[in-house]
Design a protein around this motif. Sequence first.
Motif, PDB file in Angstrom:
ATOM      1  N   LEU A 290       9.867   6.071  -1.173  1.00  0.00           N
ATOM      2  CA  LEU A 290       9.370   5.101  -2.141  1.00  0.00           C
ATOM      3  C   LEU A 290      10.369   3.965  -2.329  1.00  0.00           C
ATOM      4  O   LEU A 290      10.000   2.785  -2.361  1.00  0.00           O
ATOM      5  N   ALA A 291      11.651   4.307  -2.455  1.00  0.00           N
ATOM      6  CA  ALA A 291      12.674   3.265  -2.593  1.00  0.00           C
ATOM      7  C   ALA A 291      12.692   2.364  -1.361  1.00  0.00           C
ATOM      8  O   ALA A 291      12.832   1.138  -1.472  1.00  0.00           O
ATOM      9  N   THR A 292      12.525   2.959  -0.184  1.00  0.00           N
ATOM     10  CA  THR A 292      12.480   2.175   1.049  1.00  0.00           C
ATOM     11  C   THR A 292      11.323   1.190   1.029  1.00  0.00           C
ATOM     12  O   THR A 292      11.478   0.007   1.354  1.00  0.00           O
ATOM     13  N   ALA A 293      10.138   1.669   0.632  1.00  0.00           N
ATOM     14  CA  ALA A 293       8.960   0.809   0.590  1.00  0.00           C
ATOM     15  C   ALA A 293       9.110  -0.291  -0.456  1.00  0.00           C
ATOM     16  O   ALA A 293       8.671  -1.428  -0.240  1.00  0.00           O
TER      17      ALA A 293
ATOM     18  N   ALA B 203       0.836  -1.204   0.000  1.00  0.00           N
ATOM     19  CA  ALA B 203       0.000   0.000   0.000  1.00  0.00           C
ATOM     20  C   ALA B 203       0.867   1.249   0.000  1.00  0.00           C
ATOM     21  O   ALA B 203       0.536   2.259  -0.635  1.00  0.00           O
ATOM     22  N   ALA B 204       1.996   1.183   0.712  1.00  0.00           N
ATOM     23  CA  ALA B 204       2.911   2.326   0.742  1.00  0.00           C
ATOM     24  C   ALA B 204       3.482   2.605  -0.639  1.00  0.00           C
ATOM     25  O   ALA B 204       3.561   3.757  -1.073  1.00  0.00           O
ATOM     26  N   VAL B 205       3.905   1.564  -1.345  1.00  0.00           N
ATOM     27  CA  VAL B 205       4.448   1.738  -2.695  1.00  0.00           C
ATOM     28  C   VAL B 205       3.406   2.376  -3.599  1.00  0.00           C
ATOM     29  O   VAL B 205       3.701   3.319  -4.350  1.00  0.00           O
ATOM     30  N   HIS B 206       2.177   1.886  -3.549  1.00  0.00           N
ATOM     31  CA  HIS B 206       1.115   2.410  -4.418  1.00  0.00           C
ATOM     32  C   HIS B 206       0.885   3.902  -4.175  1.00  0.00           C
ATOM     33  O   HIS B 206       0.823   4.701  -5.120  1.00  0.00           O
ATOM     34  N   LEU B 207       0.778   4.285  -2.900  1.00  0.00           N
ATOM     35  CA  LEU B 207       0.484   5.681  -2.581  1.00  0.00           C
ATOM     36  C   LEU B 207       1.694   6.575  -2.820  1.00  0.00           C
ATOM     37  O   LEU B 207       1.570   7.677  -3.359  1.00  0.00           O
ATOM     38  N   LEU B 208       2.881   6.134  -2.427  1.00  0.00           N
ATOM     39  CA  LEU B 208       4.080   6.949  -2.621  1.00  0.00           C
ATOM     40  C   LEU B 208       4.369   7.182  -4.105  1.00  0.00           C
ATOM     41  O   LEU B 208       4.867   8.247  -4.480  1.00  0.00           O
TER      42      LEU B 208
END
Length: 304
Positions: A140-143, A110-115
Amino acid sequence: MSVPVEPSGAFGPAHAAAARLIPADAVPVTDEDAAPAGADTDTTEDGGVRALLLRLRAAAADAPSDEATGYLLELVAREMTAVLGRFDRDALIAWRERACQHDAAGNPGAAVHLLAQVVTEMTQHLGPTDSDTLVTHLELATAIGNNGDPRTAVQRFQELVPALAMAHGAQDARVLTVQVRMATNLARAGEVFPAVQQLQSLVPWIQQNLPAGHPLLGEARCALARLVPTFRHLTGTPDSAGLGPVEAVAMVHRLLVWDFGSDAEAKACVKDLGRFTGKRGIADRLAAIPDDMSAEQAAGFLLA
């Protein structure tokens, strides 16, 4: 689960075709009504409203649970979007923080999608080299790494280092954060040797260049401590060789902050620390360490 790669954007896939950043049930905001790109002042809306929303955004960190934090950040982000505009800097940061909370709560997908959506909006309306845009690339890279694609994460981190260093200097916390998280993802990708070497040099560099107690020092130490047993096994290091001071303090720091997913993992760390240092009774001494003792002091106490 790997993140699909789309060749768009200066730092990797920008997911430009993803769904709109604003949830369908949020108050719609047209481009004509939106705040000017990069707006940081209170000229577009009543300053008291912005100040209240900023206080609520900051207060989310003190919510009693991850669920409550996410719920409050979601409400604040929606309200900022409605009141301040879709492209307002503070609103975009609120959505970024909401995404980071997804990641912290164990939902990196979910974080990747939103970021990915936030970074697209920031790139278009704040600029690709804007400080907040670069930080969103970092998150984003972290997620992406947390979501199971460490090699893509490493590539993004590598591309980010020169941009952040140019904007803020090589000793800036954001640059050092990228390097720490790049090392973490190198290890996840199976490159343990360069990861450990990078973290061994980063820990003293962070201590030298960032204020005492900066959270990145703890992050770097825990990352290094998690890799010490694997690194020693791969290199065939005998237990009698002992531990270097950086590694010893890192393992003690990990015990102090209890960076473990289970009691069994914690017990294994205590056992490894005793085996690598030849010290006994570490578990008993650990309970006697005062709360205000630094990791260096605690290491001296445990390993005396």
